[in-house]
Design an enzyme around this catalytic site. Structure first.
Site, PDB file in Angstrom:
ATOM      1  N   GLY A  16       0.767  -1.125   0.037  1.00 28.76           N
ATOM      2  CA  GLY A  16       0.050   0.158   0.058  1.00 28.76           C
ATOM      3  C   GLY A  16       0.701   1.359  -0.050  1.00 28.76           C
ATOM      4  O   GLY A  16       0.467   2.432   0.300  1.00 28.76           O
ATOM      5  N   SER A  17       2.060   1.224  -0.866  1.00 25.06           N
ATOM      6  CA  SER A  17       2.909   2.584  -0.704  1.00 25.06           C
ATOM      7  C   SER A  17       1.958   3.558  -1.494  1.00 25.06           C
ATOM      8  O   SER A  17       2.162   4.895  -1.324  1.00 25.06           O
ATOM      9  CB  SER A  17       4.279   2.151  -1.201  1.00 25.06           C
ATOM     10  OG  SER A  17       4.170   1.940  -2.588  1.00 25.06           O
ATOM     11  N   MET A  94      -4.494  -6.328  -7.148  1.00 23.61           N
ATOM     12  CA  MET A  94      -3.964  -7.431  -7.805  1.00 23.61           C
ATOM     13  C   MET A  94      -5.164  -8.308  -8.487  1.00 23.61           C
ATOM     14  O   MET A  94      -4.924  -9.151  -9.031  1.00 23.61           O
ATOM     15  CB  MET A  94      -2.856  -8.310  -7.415  1.00 23.61           C
ATOM     16  CG  MET A  94      -1.863  -7.271  -6.958  1.00 23.61           C
ATOM     17  SD  MET A  94      -1.142  -6.096  -8.331  1.00 23.61           S
ATOM     18  CE  MET A  94       0.053  -7.222  -9.065  1.00 23.61           C
ATOM     19  N   HIS A 113      -0.561   1.944 -13.337  1.00 24.49           N
ATOM     20  CA  HIS A 113      -0.048   1.047 -13.795  1.00 24.49           C
ATOM     21  C   HIS A 113       1.374   1.364 -14.182  1.00 24.49           C
ATOM     22  O   HIS A 113       1.770   2.440 -14.625  1.00 24.49           O
ATOM     23  CB  HIS A 113      -0.747   0.567 -15.208  1.00 24.49           C
ATOM     24  CG  HIS A 113      -0.156  -0.429 -15.835  1.00 24.49           C
ATOM     25  ND1 HIS A 113      -0.480  -1.851 -15.639  1.00 24.49           N
ATOM     26  CD2 HIS A 113       0.721  -0.672 -16.834  1.00 24.49           C
ATOM     27  CE1 HIS A 113       0.168  -2.595 -16.286  1.00 24.49           C
ATOM     28  NE2 HIS A 113       0.959  -1.999 -16.887  1.00 24.49           N
ATOM     29  N   GLU A 178       5.272   7.041  -8.964  1.00 26.55           N
ATOM     30  CA  GLU A 178       4.026   6.514  -8.715  1.00 26.55           C
ATOM     31  C   GLU A 178       3.517   7.468  -7.516  1.00 26.55           C
ATOM     32  O   GLU A 178       2.416   8.062  -7.543  1.00 26.55           O
ATOM     33  CB  GLU A 178       3.797   5.206  -8.652  1.00 26.55           C
ATOM     34  CG  GLU A 178       4.142   4.247  -9.658  1.00 26.55           C
ATOM     35  CD  GLU A 178       4.135   2.803  -9.138  1.00 26.55           C
ATOM     36  OE1 GLU A 178       3.256   2.498  -8.366  1.00 26.55           O
ATOM     37  OE2 GLU A 178       4.964   2.054  -9.778  1.00 26.55           O
TER      38      GLU A 178
HETATM   39  C1  GRF Z   1       3.748  -1.572  -7.378  1.00 26.13           C
HETATM   40  O1  GRF Z   1       4.699  -2.282  -7.999  1.00 26.13           O
HETATM   41  C2  GRF Z   1       3.136  -0.681  -8.277  1.00 26.13           C
HETATM   42  O2  GRF Z   1       3.934  -0.191  -9.524  1.00 26.13           O
HETATM   43  C3  GRF Z   1       1.884  -1.219  -8.630  1.00 26.13           C
HETATM   44  O3  GRF Z   1       1.500  -2.071  -7.554  1.00 26.13           O
HETATM   45  C4  GRF Z   1       2.784  -2.414  -6.984  1.00 26.13           C
HETATM   46  C5  GRF Z   1       2.549  -2.180  -5.323  1.00 26.13           C
HETATM   47  O4  GRF Z   1       2.193  -0.949  -5.030  1.00 26.13           O
HETATM   48  N1  GRF Z   1       0.884  -0.135  -8.880  1.00 26.13           N
HETATM   49  P1  GRF Z   1       1.657  -0.625  -3.682  1.00 26.13           P
HETATM   50  O5  GRF Z   1       3.349  -0.540  -2.710  1.00 26.13           O
HETATM   51  O6  GRF Z   1       1.267  -1.630  -2.886  1.00 26.13           O
HETATM   52  O7  GRF Z   1       1.055   0.797  -3.722  1.00 26.13           O
END
Ligand code: GRF
Length: 200
Positions: A16-17, A94, A113, A178
């Site tokens: 979830g970053s 996902m 994406h 992102e």
């Molecule tokens: C990352 O690889 C990002 O490119 C894609 O999902 C993956 C995990 O993102 N959107 P996050 O850290 O869970 O937001």
């Protein structure tokens, strides 16, 4: 008189970053506020991060539903409607969503994406950019439509690929982009402005 802020639900599957960057960006005066962080994985690390930031969370494990995508999505939709969400941000989510679910959120759902769409829809984007010998790579925020990774582009951030880059190093350099791009797009989109955000 400031407009009522849009009510954002953020869907995650992992760390979830991107969710964290979005939540932190929605401060006072922002045209949106986070009302829910949802995950298809009850163990997703991002759920604890959301709770620490004071955002309500909910998780429904998709695995017990097996191949019944519609039943899982009905359960998800109920939670989103209960939270009175009116904008969905997919952020490292996902699960592929069915056209039926997407139709219920037409014009109200964004996704990030990790490629410069329309290049490299689907998975393993960094490997594919390297294999193609691309000079540039990056990430895209788009409106979600029934076709995978294919909706109208709302923003892109790009960087130069380095000769020493590996898929891992490229992913690591795209991720901060992102975190810069998604909040910038959300702020515009929530204010009704679909002008693409272009970084780099
Ligand atoms: C990352 O690889 C990002 O490119 C894609 O999902 C993956 C995990 O993102 N959107 P996050 O850290 O869970 O937001």
């Amino acid at each position: 008189m400031t407009a009522t802020p849009r009510r954002v639900a953020i869907l995650i599957s992992g760390g979830g970053s991107n969710m964290e960057a979005l939540v932190r960006s929605m401060g006072p005066g922002h045209p949106a506020k986070p009302v829910l962080v949802f995950s298809n994985d009850p163990d997703a690390g991002g759920l604890a991060k959301a709770r620490k930031m004071g955002v309500p969370t909910f998780a429904i494990d998709h695995r017990p539903f097996g191949k019944d995508r519609e039943a899982f999505e009905q359960a998800v939709d109920k939670v989103l409607r209960q939270a009175r969400a009116d904008l969905i941000c997919l952020a490292g989510f996902m699960r592929i969503l069915t056209p039926g679910f997407i139709a219920g959120w037409d014009g109200q759902m964004l996704n990030i994406h990790p490629s410069l769409l329309p290049l490299y829809k689907g998975l393993h984007t960094h490997e594919r950019a390297l294999q193609a010998g691309d000079a540039e790579h990056g990430c895209t925020v788009h409106e979600v439509t029934a076709a995978l990774d294919d909706g109208p582009i709302l923003g892109q951030a790009r960087l130069a690929v380095r000769p020493e880059d590996t898929a891992e190093s490229l992913a690591a350099r795209v991720l901060p982009l992102e975190h810069q791009l998604y909040p910038a797009v959300l702020k515009r989109y929530a204010a009704g402005d679909k002008t693409p955000v272009l970084i780099g």
